[in-house]
Design a protein around this motif. Sequence first.
Motif, PDB file in Angstrom:
ATOM      1  N   ASP A  22      -0.939  69.190 -10.986  1.00  0.00           N
ATOM      2  CA  ASP A  22      -1.034  70.627 -10.723  1.00  0.00           C
ATOM      3  C   ASP A  22       0.357  71.368 -10.682  1.00  0.00           C
ATOM      4  O   ASP A  22       0.460  72.246  -9.648  1.00  0.00           O
ATOM      5  N   ARG A  24       3.360  74.236 -11.076  1.00  0.00           N
ATOM      6  CA  ARG A  24       3.458  75.401 -11.426  1.00  0.00           C
ATOM      7  C   ARG A  24       5.008  75.872 -11.174  1.00  0.00           C
ATOM      8  O   ARG A  24       5.456  75.280 -10.115  1.00  0.00           O
ATOM      9  N   ARG A  26       7.465  79.240 -11.233  1.00  0.00           N
ATOM     10  CA  ARG A  26       7.393  80.754 -11.140  1.00  0.00           C
ATOM     11  C   ARG A  26       8.791  80.990 -11.065  1.00  0.00           C
ATOM     12  O   ARG A  26       9.873  80.811 -10.287  1.00  0.00           O
ATOM     13  N   LEU A  33       4.700  83.468 -14.048  1.00  0.00           N
ATOM     14  CA  LEU A  33       4.712  82.110 -14.296  1.00  0.00           C
ATOM     15  C   LEU A  33       5.015  81.491 -15.431  1.00  0.00           C
ATOM     16  O   LEU A  33       4.551  81.946 -16.564  1.00  0.00           O
ATOM     17  N   LEU A  35       5.295  77.607 -16.090  1.00  0.00           N
ATOM     18  CA  LEU A  35       4.239  76.609 -16.051  1.00  0.00           C
ATOM     19  C   LEU A  35       3.200  76.926 -15.227  1.00  0.00           C
ATOM     20  O   LEU A  35       3.307  77.309 -14.100  1.00  0.00           O
ATOM     21  N   ASP A  36       2.183  76.309 -15.738  1.00  0.00           N
ATOM     22  CA  ASP A  36       0.658  76.588 -14.811  1.00  0.00           C
ATOM     23  C   ASP A  36      -0.303  75.533 -14.763  1.00  0.00           C
ATOM     24  O   ASP A  36      -0.845  75.253 -15.971  1.00  0.00           O
ATOM     25  N   GLY A  37      -0.286  74.832 -13.848  1.00  0.00           N
ATOM     26  CA  GLY A  37      -1.472  73.702 -13.555  1.00  0.00           C
ATOM     27  C   GLY A  37      -1.207  72.839 -14.670  1.00  0.00           C
ATOM     28  O   GLY A  37      -2.149  72.137 -15.092  1.00  0.00           O
ATOM     29  N   PRO A  71       9.579  71.893  -9.036  1.00  0.00           N
ATOM     30  CA  PRO A  71       8.595  72.922  -9.339  1.00  0.00           C
ATOM     31  C   PRO A  71       8.346  73.776  -8.092  1.00  0.00           C
ATOM     32  O   PRO A  71       8.836  73.753  -6.987  1.00  0.00           O
ATOM     33  N   THR A  72       7.654  75.084  -8.326  1.00  0.00           N
ATOM     34  CA  THR A  72       7.256  75.908  -7.451  1.00  0.00           C
ATOM     35  C   THR A  72       6.230  75.507  -6.402  1.00  0.00           C
ATOM     36  O   THR A  72       6.176  75.395  -5.191  1.00  0.00           O
ATOM     37  N   THR A  73       5.213  74.923  -7.079  1.00  0.00           N
ATOM     38  CA  THR A  73       4.209  74.068  -6.459  1.00  0.00           C
ATOM     39  C   THR A  73       3.852  72.796  -7.198  1.00  0.00           C
ATOM     40  O   THR A  73       4.176  72.871  -8.412  1.00  0.00           O
ATOM     41  N   GLY A 234       2.773  78.424 -21.204  1.00  0.00           N
ATOM     42  CA  GLY A 234       2.936  77.620 -20.094  1.00  0.00           C
ATOM     43  C   GLY A 234       1.786  76.875 -19.524  1.00  0.00           C
ATOM     44  O   GLY A 234       1.889  76.288 -18.531  1.00  0.00           O
ATOM     45  N   ARG A 235       0.804  76.799 -20.417  1.00  0.00           N
ATOM     46  CA  ARG A 235      -0.384  75.879 -20.027  1.00  0.00           C
ATOM     47  C   ARG A 235      -0.687  74.771 -21.147  1.00  0.00           C
ATOM     48  O   ARG A 235      -0.327  74.819 -22.346  1.00  0.00           O
TER      49      ARG A 235
END
Length: 281
Positions: A22, A24, A26, A33, A35-37, A71-73, A234-235
Amino acid sequence: MAGATVEDTEGGPGAAVVLLRDVRVRRHTTDRLILDGIDWTVRPGEHWALLGANGAGKTTLLRLLGALMHPTTGSVEVLGSRLGRVDVRDLRARVGHVTAAQRVPGELTAHAVVLTGHTGTVQPLWRMYDDEVRRRAHRLLAELDVEELTDRPYEVCSGGQRARLLIARALMADPALLLLDEPFNALDLPSREDLVEAVHRLAEGRPRLATVTVTHHLEELSPAVGHALLLREGRILARGPVAEVLTDARVTACYGRDITVTRRDGRWAAYSRRRTEHPAP
């Protein structure tokens, strides 16, 4: 089709070389964003192609794998170490990273360039290279089939020769993970084929080594590449075995253009079908 995802094979032997969950990223200046998930597992001995259009997030993803950013998250584990809980300087030393943009003093001989991989420096630290280290550099030159370049200055080597020297340099640290960031950039056809063959032999000779290759051209993938990940905006669009990922439909969805994908003797190729104009009735 767009949004389709081939699941990772989670049952492979051995601990993961790369484990992203997961994730992300940012950009703090614009809050965009990047990269996302992202969920992704790379296991020992797997060879991945990382594909996507410019701006899809490939460079950012590769920087995470190389411990060059956080990563951000989400969580990123590389070689069993989680980013944010480990000294990234030590981790970076265990990951081989090859990019055509790498700074190399042109006057260094090929042997000296490979030696700098032992210390992770741009300039040689001669006092750090004992006889065994020097012999190891010679063995890597032979493994990448550039032993005849031992005393040749880097600046007069061809693009393909430089690419193989940089791979030999990256292998000095005996990494478990090798990141190849567009290593075929600007190579002519013979040089490209020499490098494809060198990467293939490397994969066959090092069964535990995992590699991730970023490229814009399927023709640059060696037959050793058994997995692919497609990024779009990004996904993850698809990830998994190459035969399931590199299909006309998925590559078309990835690049937003009508693409035909072919495979012959373990090598891939892709081309865009001609757009035809239909006159108005």
